[in-house]
Each structure stands twice: as C-alpha cells, then as structure tokens.
Scaffold this active site. Structure first.
Site, PDB file in Angstrom:
ATOM      1  N   GLU A   9      -3.212  52.678  24.392  1.00 10.25           N
ATOM      2  CA  GLU A   9      -4.283  52.098  23.580  1.00 10.25           C
ATOM      3  C   GLU A   9      -5.104  51.085  24.381  1.00 10.25           C
ATOM      4  O   GLU A   9      -6.336  51.098  24.342  1.00 10.25           O
ATOM      5  CB  GLU A   9      -3.676  51.396  22.356  1.00 10.25           C
ATOM      6  CG  GLU A   9      -3.085  52.335  21.314  1.00 10.25           C
ATOM      7  CD  GLU A   9      -2.281  51.597  20.269  1.00 10.25           C
ATOM      8  OE1 GLU A   9      -1.911  52.234  19.260  1.00 10.25           O
ATOM      9  OE2 GLU A   9      -1.999  50.398  20.453  1.00 10.25           O
ATOM     10  N   HIS A  30       5.741  53.639  14.108  1.00 13.37           N
ATOM     11  CA  HIS A  30       5.492  52.968  15.392  1.00 13.37           C
ATOM     12  C   HIS A  30       6.627  51.985  15.604  1.00 13.37           C
ATOM     13  O   HIS A  30       7.134  51.391  14.649  1.00 13.37           O
ATOM     14  CB  HIS A  30       4.144  52.245  15.366  1.00 13.37           C
ATOM     15  CG  HIS A  30       3.805  51.487  16.614  1.00 13.37           C
ATOM     16  ND1 HIS A  30       4.018  51.994  17.883  1.00 13.37           N
ATOM     17  CD2 HIS A  30       3.277  50.235  16.796  1.00 13.37           C
ATOM     18  CE1 HIS A  30       3.615  51.114  18.782  1.00 13.37           C
ATOM     19  NE2 HIS A  30       3.169  50.035  18.146  1.00 13.37           N
TER      20      HIS A  30
END
Length: 339
Positions: free
Chosen positions: A195, A108
């Site tokens: 998210e 990430h």
C-alpha cells in the site's frame, strides 16, 4: 511456494449450524454479510446503536444487532471495522463474549500482528482476506465469480480453524478465484508495504508528480489528467489480465521504448529499493504501526490535513469535473460513502 486452495478444497459445510456475526457494514462488511447470507449461512450484522448503516443493513434483508449482542450470538465473529478502532471495539464489546469454542476472524492482520488485540486461548483465530475492495467482492459474487483471498490461522483451538476459514472464504465467493495460504505476520507486513510504496503511496505520488510537471510546463490540466491519471487504470487492467508483457503488446512500440529508457530515470532502481527497504523496516519493527496508533489517539491532525490538502489539489478538482461527463459518471459500483 505458497499453498493454494480452490473450491474443491473448501467445504462450506464446516459452517453448518454456525452463526456468523459480521461486525461492521462498510465496504467489506456489506459484501461479506450479503455473500454469506446468499450462500445459505446464518448471518447477522453487528453495529453501534444508532449507526446510520443499521437501516441500510435491514433494508438488505439482514438481521442487525448491537455489537455486544452480535458477539454474544455469533459462533464466528468477523471484525470488519477500520483497523484503528478495532482494538477499542474488541476490548469493549467483543472480548467479554469470546468464550471457548468460538472463532475470531479478520480480513487484515494489523491488530493481531501488533498485539493490539490478544484473543483468549480457547478460540480459533483466522484470517479471510479478499484481495480487492468490498464492492468488488460483492459484484463478482453476484456475477458468479469471486475475488482471490488470503487465508491464515493464528490460533487453532478447535483443530479445524483452517477448515472453517476456507469454508468462510467459500461462502463469500473467494474460493471461486483461489485462496493463498499465508500468516498474519506476512500478510500484515506485505500488505502495508504494498500500500505504502506501490499501490497507494507510490502510484498516487507518481501520478501527482506527472500531472504537476505537465501543468507547470504550460499544458492544459485536463490533458495532464488524461495522460497521467485517467490512463493509469487502462494500463493496470492490461497488466492485471496478462502481466507486463500483455501491456507492452497492447501499447505502441514507441511507448514500450520509452518505458525502458525513461522509467529508470524517473524511478532509479537501486535508490528506490533502498528507500523501500527503509519503509519495510519501519513496518517490521512496529514504527509505522506506533505512528498510526498515536495519530488516532491524538486527533488525526496530520492525517486530516493531508486528506484536505489532497482534496484541494488541482488534479482532484479537474478530475472530478472530467469524470462527470464520462460514461461511468453514474456508476454506483464504487463505494465512496462513509459507513
């Protein structure tokens, strides 16, 4: 259009002779380490001295070192500890050993995008990011399949950073499913946005609101749980396999009609998009990152209070009891333990 890579495009031989240090043995860490080992790679796991995961990693047949030892040993150092501790771990235990010719890898882009980690010029910096949780990365690999991955190169010191990144993804099984090329910048911002507005923030709040409305109207909480939470997975599985059209084909025409007439009433299109744009702006300008970094420096008071509040919510209490009697009650595929 985004560039895609598949097994034929990924030559795992770029990992030949390279030692791969996986820092962390949580959800992603255990999957990467075991998959790479079973793909024939030379792997070790880097952990804090005294970590409770140490014995677990050794029991899985992996060699384990302290993080500084692993960083010094590895030619490729993949950082798979939580975003909020990566910068501290990197500066203290990894940076001193990132010598020229090595590669620093991430799943990430948060710490690179927001410059919490600034690698030296002589190392490759790449991303190998499975688009799925670690237990799925592992279970699909064992089944001979894989989880789609993102690949990105932030720094190409060797001239072969993309080749090495694709080889790494092949080693964890991702090339079996497909690899999409992106950038650290785009992966970070779209991942945080997805998210917050849809996958976690949006879906959880939508389910919670639906549950509360039904319970407040006098319906049994178990009924509310099944209708607004349990069935979410069934619907998403259909969309995942064949898109919204496949989902609509599988549900009743009554349900599909309700989708068209009531969905926009609950989530007004333009108003919701305007609020989403505000969230995206906070991500793009670093406001969200700054807030999260500050939250971790100041004892996580807000974060911990919200986590406790959710744990006590009726939908979680009722759901826990209902799931005990479902056929997957003893399912060990879900990694819920902290590492």
């Amino acid at each position: 259009m985004a560039k895609m890579y598949y097994e034929k495009d990924c030559d795992i031989r770029y990992l030949d002779g390279k030692k791969i240090a996986i820092v962390g043995f949580g959800s992603q860490g255990h999957a990467h380490a075991l998959n790479l080992k079973e793909s024939g790679c030379d792997v070790c796991v880097g952990l804090r001295q005294g970590s409770k995961s140490w014995a677990k990693a050794e029991a899985a047949g992996l060699q384990v070192k302290t993080i500084p030892e692993a960083a010094q040993w590895g030619d490729i150092v993949m950082i798979l500890v939580n975003d909020e501790v990566q910068a501290e771990v990197y500066k203290k235990d990894i940076a001193p050993y990132m010598t020229e010719g090595k590669a620093l890898a991430f799943a990430h882009g948060f710490n690179i995008r927001y410059q919490q980690i600034v690698p030296p010029a002589g190392v490759d910096v790449f991303m190998a990011a499975p688009k799925g949780p670690g237990h799925t990365v592992r279970s699909t690999y064992v089944a001979g399949k894989g989880v789609p991955c993102l690949v990105a190169v932030e720094q190409d010191a060797s001239g072969h950073a993309l080749d090495i990144a694709l080889a790494y993804i092949a080693g964890i099984g991702g090339a079996r499913a497909g690899v999409m090329e992106t950038t650290f910048h785009d992966e970070t911002e779209t991942d945080l946005f997805g998210e917050q507005t849809v996958l976690c923030g949006g879906v959880v709040d939508l389910m919670r609101c639906g549950f509360e409305v039904l319970v407040e109207a006098g319906y049994e909480p178990e009924n509310a749980y099944f209708e607004c939470i349990h069935e979410m997975k069934l619907i998403i599985d259909l969309i995942n396999k064949g898109g919204v059209a496949a989902m609509n084909y599988s549900i009743s025409d009554t349900a599909e009609f309700g989708e068209y007439v009531s969905g926009p009433r609950v989530i007004p299109h333009e108003e919701t998009k305007a609020r989403m744009r505000a969230v995206l702006s906070d991500i793009q300008d670093g406001s969200f990152a700054g807030r999260w970094i500050a939250e971790n420096k100041n004892g996580r008071t807000f974060f911990n209070s919200k986590r406790l509040q959710l744990k006590k919510h009726q939908m979680e209490v009722v759901g826990e009891e209902l799931r005990k009697n479902m056929i997957w009650g003893g399912d060990t595929d879900l990694d819920t333990a902290s590492n």
